[in-house]
Motif scaffolding. Sequence first.
Motif: not given
Length: 352
Positions: A36, A84, A87, A89, A102
Motif C-alpha cells: 500500500s 476496491n 480509500q 482513511p 492498496t
Amino acid sequence: MTVKISSIQLITWLSTVTVFVSQAQQNKVNGSVGRSALLPCSFSFINGQYTNFSWLKNNSLFIRETAVNSSNSEVNVEDETNRNRIQLPGNPSSGNHSLLITHLRLEDFGMFRCEAYSKSQSVKSEETFLTVTRDGVSKPIVSVFQAQNITEQSSVVLKCEVASGSLPINYMWHRKASKAEKAKKRKHYEQTLVLNPKVEEDNGLFFCKVSNNFSTEKSNLVEIPLSGSATSSVETTLTSNNTNATRIPWLVITSTSAVVLFIVCIILTTIRMVKKWTKERQQSSSILLLRDQRDAAVQTNEEDLESRDFWKENNDVTYATIDHTRRLPRPAANARNTSIQFTESASMMHQP
C-alpha cells in the motif's frame, strides 16, 4: 471603482485554505507491488468554504469527492477497477483527504495532485510522484514467543517476519534434527508455527523460507527447546551464510586433516618406491661382459645370467659384472670355466 479590503478580511481569506504536505513526502512516495501507499493531502478551511475535492493522476481525474455535510462525503472513482483499492482513511471533516492505494500495481506509478473547489475558486496541492517497484523479499527473522520456560505443558510459537518485499509472500517452515542432518519441509505454509516441545518432531533446529515472484530468502536457525529463561518475544540471530552456514566441529576439521595428510604420505612413498624400482631396473639391464679381456656392454636382465642359455649364446665370455661392483661367473657345469670361480670380495670389486 475602488475595492477596499481590510487587514482582517485579508487574513481571513489567506487562512481559508492551506495545503499541508510534508517536505519529505511532497515530492516522492515509494511503493512496492502488492503493498500500500499513502499520498498525504490536508486542507484547513472554514466549514462550507469548499464542497468538492478530487485527486488527479497525470493531470487526469482519478477520484472525485463531494461533501454531503460536515461529517460525510461521497467518493466517485473514475475507473471502477480501482474501486476496491482506493480509500480515504482520513477524516474529511478535519480537512484530511489523504489517498490510500492498496494492492499496488506497476501501472499505478505517476504524478498525483489533490485539489479543493468552491464556487469561486480552487486550490491545488503540490504534486507527489508515486513510484512502484518489484522488490525481492528481505531476509526473514524468526521470533520466538513463549510465556515461560519450555516445559512439557507449554507451547512455543515461531513467527516468521519480513521487513520488505513485494506481495504476495509465501512461507515455508523447515526442520533439522541436527546440524549435520539435511533439512526437511514441514507441511505448514503460514507465517506462524506452533510447536509442542514434548513431541519429538517439534524439537530440533527450525528455520523459515520466504519467497515471492522475485526472490527467495531463508532465516537463521532457531533451536527448540530453548535453554535459559525465556522472554515474551525472543529474536533469534545466529551466524548466517550467504548465508546461513553452520559451524564445523573442530574434531571434524582435525580428523579430515589427518586423513588428507595420511593419503599424501602414502602417495609420496609410492612415488619414491616406483622411482627406486625403476632406477634399479634400468641399472640391472646394463651388464658388462668380459669378452677377450675387453668389456662389452650388453642390455639384458640380471636373471638371465643364471640361465645356461645365456652363457651358451655368449660362449666367449669369461664373466659378467653388474654396475662394476659384482662379478657373476659362469655356471659351474661349464667345463671351460670350472677352473675359474668368482666370488664377490673387496679385492675383486673395482669402480668404473
